[in-house]
Motif scaffolding. Sequence first.
Motif, PDB file in Angstrom:
ATOM      1  N   GLY A  17      -6.315 -12.277 -26.446  1.00  0.00           N
ATOM      2  CA  GLY A  17      -4.688 -12.514 -26.268  1.00  0.00           C
ATOM      3  C   GLY A  17      -4.429 -13.455 -25.288  1.00  0.00           C
ATOM      4  O   GLY A  17      -3.328 -14.164 -25.461  1.00  0.00           O
ATOM      5  N   THR A  18      -5.113 -13.692 -24.346  1.00  0.00           N
ATOM      6  CA  THR A  18      -4.975 -14.436 -23.082  1.00  0.00           C
ATOM      7  C   THR A  18      -4.934 -15.774 -23.975  1.00  0.00           C
ATOM      8  O   THR A  18      -4.013 -16.709 -23.593  1.00  0.00           O
ATOM      9  CB  THR A  18      -5.839 -14.318 -21.917  1.00  0.00           C
ATOM     10  N   VAL A  19      -5.887 -16.287 -24.336  1.00  0.00           N
ATOM     11  CA  VAL A  19      -6.062 -17.886 -25.056  1.00  0.00           C
ATOM     12  C   VAL A  19      -4.973 -17.913 -25.773  1.00  0.00           C
ATOM     13  O   VAL A  19      -4.274 -19.167 -25.853  1.00  0.00           O
ATOM     14  CB  VAL A  19      -7.481 -17.977 -25.543  1.00  0.00           C
ATOM     15  N   ALA A  70     -13.413 -15.269 -16.067  1.00  0.00           N
ATOM     16  CA  ALA A  70     -14.692 -16.158 -16.348  1.00  0.00           C
ATOM     17  C   ALA A  70     -14.494 -16.733 -17.546  1.00  0.00           C
ATOM     18  O   ALA A  70     -14.831 -18.085 -17.937  1.00  0.00           O
ATOM     19  CB  ALA A  70     -16.035 -15.540 -16.041  1.00  0.00           C
ATOM     20  N   LEU A  71     -14.282 -15.928 -18.534  1.00  0.00           N
ATOM     21  CA  LEU A  71     -14.324 -16.328 -20.071  1.00  0.00           C
ATOM     22  C   LEU A  71     -13.455 -17.325 -20.241  1.00  0.00           C
ATOM     23  O   LEU A  71     -13.283 -18.334 -20.846  1.00  0.00           O
ATOM     24  CB  LEU A  71     -14.509 -15.138 -20.894  1.00  0.00           C
ATOM     25  N   VAL A  72     -11.999 -17.032 -19.721  1.00  0.00           N
ATOM     26  CA  VAL A  72     -10.716 -17.626 -20.102  1.00  0.00           C
ATOM     27  C   VAL A  72     -11.049 -18.965 -19.410  1.00  0.00           C
ATOM     28  O   VAL A  72     -10.819 -20.128 -19.928  1.00  0.00           O
ATOM     29  CB  VAL A  72      -9.656 -16.982 -19.682  1.00  0.00           C
ATOM     30  N   ALA A  73     -11.565 -18.994 -18.245  1.00  0.00           N
ATOM     31  CA  ALA A  73     -11.665 -20.229 -17.613  1.00  0.00           C
ATOM     32  C   ALA A  73     -12.789 -21.157 -18.392  1.00  0.00           C
ATOM     33  O   ALA A  73     -12.501 -22.289 -18.264  1.00  0.00           O
ATOM     34  CB  ALA A  73     -12.342 -20.044 -16.250  1.00  0.00           C
ATOM     35  N   VAL A  74     -13.834 -20.862 -18.840  1.00  0.00           N
ATOM     36  CA  VAL A  74     -14.785 -21.481 -19.527  1.00  0.00           C
ATOM     37  C   VAL A  74     -14.295 -21.976 -20.956  1.00  0.00           C
ATOM     38  O   VAL A  74     -14.518 -22.874 -21.257  1.00  0.00           O
ATOM     39  CB  VAL A  74     -16.157 -20.772 -19.739  1.00  0.00           C
ATOM     40  N   PHE A  79     -12.852 -25.893 -24.833  1.00  0.00           N
ATOM     41  CA  PHE A  79     -12.302 -25.950 -25.735  1.00  0.00           C
ATOM     42  C   PHE A  79     -10.870 -26.490 -25.752  1.00  0.00           C
ATOM     43  O   PHE A  79     -10.301 -27.232 -26.522  1.00  0.00           O
ATOM     44  CB  PHE A  79     -12.265 -24.658 -26.550  1.00  0.00           C
ATOM     45  N   LEU A  80     -10.243 -26.375 -24.336  1.00  0.00           N
ATOM     46  CA  LEU A  80      -8.900 -26.807 -24.445  1.00  0.00           C
ATOM     47  C   LEU A  80      -8.588 -27.737 -23.605  1.00  0.00           C
ATOM     48  O   LEU A  80      -7.534 -28.217 -23.278  1.00  0.00           O
ATOM     49  CB  LEU A  80      -7.849 -25.615 -23.811  1.00  0.00           C
ATOM     50  N   GLY A  81      -9.665 -28.480 -23.156  1.00  0.00           N
ATOM     51  CA  GLY A  81      -9.603 -29.847 -22.265  1.00  0.00           C
ATOM     52  C   GLY A  81      -9.121 -29.443 -20.707  1.00  0.00           C
ATOM     53  O   GLY A  81      -8.711 -30.568 -20.178  1.00  0.00           O
ATOM     54  N   GLU A  82      -9.167 -28.290 -20.278  1.00  0.00           N
ATOM     55  CA  GLU A  82      -8.904 -28.106 -18.972  1.00  0.00           C
ATOM     56  C   GLU A  82      -9.903 -28.601 -18.109  1.00  0.00           C
ATOM     57  O   GLU A  82     -10.965 -28.255 -18.345  1.00  0.00           O
ATOM     58  CB  GLU A  82      -8.492 -26.684 -18.740  1.00  0.00           C
ATOM     59  N   ARG A  83      -9.528 -28.963 -16.926  1.00  0.00           N
ATOM     60  CA  ARG A  83     -10.595 -29.396 -15.809  1.00  0.00           C
ATOM     61  C   ARG A  83     -11.309 -28.222 -15.082  1.00  0.00           C
ATOM     62  O   ARG A  83     -10.634 -27.026 -15.074  1.00  0.00           O
ATOM     63  CB  ARG A  83      -9.984 -30.380 -14.835  1.00  0.00           C
TER      64      ARG A  83
END
Length: 108
Positions: A17-19, A70-74, A79-83
Motif C-alpha cells: 500500500g505504501t509503495v 526498512a522495506l519501503v526504504a530498501v 527499485f524507485l531510484g531514491e537515494r
Amino acid sequence: MSPYVLLAAAIAAEVTGTVSLKYAEGFTRLLPSAVVVVGYGTAFYLLAQVLKAGLPVGVVYAIWSAIGVALVAVIGAVFLGERMNFTMVVGLVLIIGGVVLLELGVGK
C-alpha cells in the motif's frame, strides 16, 4: 495460522500500500489508489488478528512499523531510484536493533 505469519502478511500488505502511494498520484489514478486502499485495509485487518491471537501490542506494532519502514526504504532505493546513504543505513539498522531488543525483553 501462526500470528507471526499473519504479521508478515500484514507487513507485506502495508508495504504494498505504501509503495503504491507513489503511483497513485494523490489518488488521481484508479488502480494504484485501489491498491493503496486494499493494502492498508488488509494490513490493519491482519494486524488486528495478530493482536487477537494474544501477542503484545507494543511488540507487534514495533515489528510491523520497523520492518515496514526498512522495506519501503530498501524498495525505494533499489527499485524507485531514491537515494540511500550510509547514515540512512545505520538508522535502519538501529530501528531493527531496537525491535529485536523489544522482542528479547518480552520473554523476561
